[in-house]
Design a protein around this motif. Structure first.
Motif, PDB file in Angstrom:
ATOM      1  N   ALA A 112      26.293  82.897  72.348  1.00  0.00           N
ATOM      2  CA  ALA A 112      26.564  81.369  72.650  1.00  0.00           C
ATOM      3  C   ALA A 112      27.454  80.838  71.493  1.00  0.00           C
ATOM      4  O   ALA A 112      27.528  79.840  71.412  1.00  0.00           O
ATOM      5  CB  ALA A 112      24.913  80.802  72.371  1.00  0.00           C
ATOM      6  N   GLY A 113      27.931  81.571  70.781  1.00  0.00           N
ATOM      7  CA  GLY A 113      29.044  81.337  69.735  1.00  0.00           C
ATOM      8  C   GLY A 113      29.034  82.365  68.871  1.00  0.00           C
ATOM      9  O   GLY A 113      28.455  83.392  68.700  1.00  0.00           O
ATOM     10  N   TYR A 114      30.174  82.109  67.968  1.00  0.00           N
ATOM     11  CA  TYR A 114      30.531  83.071  66.882  1.00  0.00           C
ATOM     12  C   TYR A 114      31.325  82.453  65.621  1.00  0.00           C
ATOM     13  O   TYR A 114      31.755  81.352  65.682  1.00  0.00           O
ATOM     14  CB  TYR A 114      31.401  84.162  67.485  1.00  0.00           C
ATOM     15  CG  TYR A 114      32.720  83.769  68.010  1.00  0.00           C
ATOM     16  CD1 TYR A 114      33.895  83.661  67.157  1.00  0.00           C
ATOM     17  CD2 TYR A 114      33.009  83.855  69.489  1.00  0.00           C
ATOM     18  CE1 TYR A 114      35.075  83.313  67.597  1.00  0.00           C
ATOM     19  CE2 TYR A 114      34.243  83.325  69.689  1.00  0.00           C
ATOM     20  CZ  TYR A 114      35.346  83.388  69.052  1.00  0.00           C
ATOM     21  OH  TYR A 114      36.396  82.826  69.400  1.00  0.00           O
ATOM     22  N   LEU A 115      31.455  82.903  64.478  1.00  0.00           N
ATOM     23  CA  LEU A 115      31.988  82.816  63.415  1.00  0.00           C
ATOM     24  C   LEU A 115      32.702  83.854  62.831  1.00  0.00           C
ATOM     25  O   LEU A 115      32.121  84.944  62.807  1.00  0.00           O
ATOM     26  CB  LEU A 115      30.876  82.377  62.369  1.00  0.00           C
ATOM     27  CG  LEU A 115      30.245  80.896  62.532  1.00  0.00           C
ATOM     28  CD1 LEU A 115      29.119  80.884  61.340  1.00  0.00           C
ATOM     29  CD2 LEU A 115      31.383  79.852  62.369  1.00  0.00           C
ATOM     30  N   VAL A 116      33.786  83.802  62.361  1.00  0.00           N
ATOM     31  CA  VAL A 116      34.538  84.861  61.608  1.00  0.00           C
ATOM     32  C   VAL A 116      34.747  84.055  60.325  1.00  0.00           C
ATOM     33  O   VAL A 116      35.365  82.837  60.010  1.00  0.00           O
ATOM     34  CB  VAL A 116      35.837  85.091  62.218  1.00  0.00           C
ATOM     35  CG1 VAL A 116      36.352  86.398  61.132  1.00  0.00           C
ATOM     36  CG2 VAL A 116      35.648  85.904  63.560  1.00  0.00           C
ATOM     37  N   ILE A 117      34.128  84.774  59.102  1.00  0.00           N
ATOM     38  CA  ILE A 117      34.007  84.155  57.848  1.00  0.00           C
ATOM     39  C   ILE A 117      34.829  85.234  56.948  1.00  0.00           C
ATOM     40  O   ILE A 117      34.453  86.311  56.917  1.00  0.00           O
ATOM     41  CB  ILE A 117      32.616  84.010  57.333  1.00  0.00           C
ATOM     42  CG1 ILE A 117      32.040  83.122  58.312  1.00  0.00           C
ATOM     43  CG2 ILE A 117      32.604  83.284  55.906  1.00  0.00           C
ATOM     44  CD1 ILE A 117      30.404  83.182  58.184  1.00  0.00           C
ATOM     45  N   SER A 118      35.507  84.694  55.924  1.00  0.00           N
ATOM     46  CA  SER A 118      36.317  85.366  54.774  1.00  0.00           C
ATOM     47  C   SER A 118      36.288  84.528  53.509  1.00  0.00           C
ATOM     48  O   SER A 118      36.955  83.434  53.755  1.00  0.00           O
ATOM     49  CB  SER A 118      37.547  85.971  55.078  1.00  0.00           C
ATOM     50  OG  SER A 118      38.041  86.522  54.136  1.00  0.00           O
ATOM     51  N   ASP A 119      36.094  85.220  52.517  1.00  0.00           N
ATOM     52  CA  ASP A 119      35.634  84.449  51.230  1.00  0.00           C
ATOM     53  C   ASP A 119      35.353  82.890  51.135  1.00  0.00           C
ATOM     54  O   ASP A 119      35.994  82.032  50.786  1.00  0.00           O
ATOM     55  CB  ASP A 119      37.116  84.492  50.668  1.00  0.00           C
ATOM     56  CG  ASP A 119      37.642  85.763  50.183  1.00  0.00           C
ATOM     57  OD1 ASP A 119      36.746  86.415  49.841  1.00  0.00           O
ATOM     58  OD2 ASP A 119      38.876  85.924  50.346  1.00  0.00           O
ATOM     59  N   GLY A 120      34.396  82.597  52.093  1.00  0.00           N
ATOM     60  CA  GLY A 120      33.766  81.190  52.109  1.00  0.00           C
ATOM     61  C   GLY A 120      34.470  80.261  53.150  1.00  0.00           C
ATOM     62  O   GLY A 120      34.072  79.320  53.374  1.00  0.00           O
TER      63      GLY A 120
END
Length: 99
Positions: free
Chosen positions: A16-24
């Motif tokens: 239903a969705g996604y996030l890609v996170i790096s260093d905040g």
């Protein structure tokens, strides 16, 4: 728009969705998690806490995936290098069949 960073995330069943996170920072997002900086911050803190549970026998991180399960959905976090890949998946709850 699919990029090399998100092409696998878009193919996850029932996502239903996604996030890609790096260093905040949120590098990419979509669906229910689009531009969700709060969830990104909370999950990054959760992963940092879990990484503190290192076992004395190795230098490897104690996990590669972390699941946060709610009633109707889960947040699945995969750690890869310096990035966190988060997918929100809906549970398909089947009603019991009365016979």
């Amino acid at each position: 728009m699919t990029s090399a960073l998100t092409q696998g995330l878009e193919r996850v069943p029932a996502q239903a969705g996604y996030l890609v996170i790096s260093d905040g920072a949120v590098l990419a997002s979509s669906g229910d998690l689009e531009n969700d900086e709060h969830t990104a911050t909370v999950l990054q803190g959760l992963v940092a806490t879990a990484l503190g549970l290192r076992l004395p026998r190795g230098h490897e991180p104690p996990f590669r995936r972390l699941s946060v399960v709610f009633g109707e959905h889960s947040l699945l976090v995969t750690v890869s290098g310096q990035k966190l890949f988060v997918v929100k998946r809906h549970h398909h709850i089947q009603e019991p069949v009365a016979v």
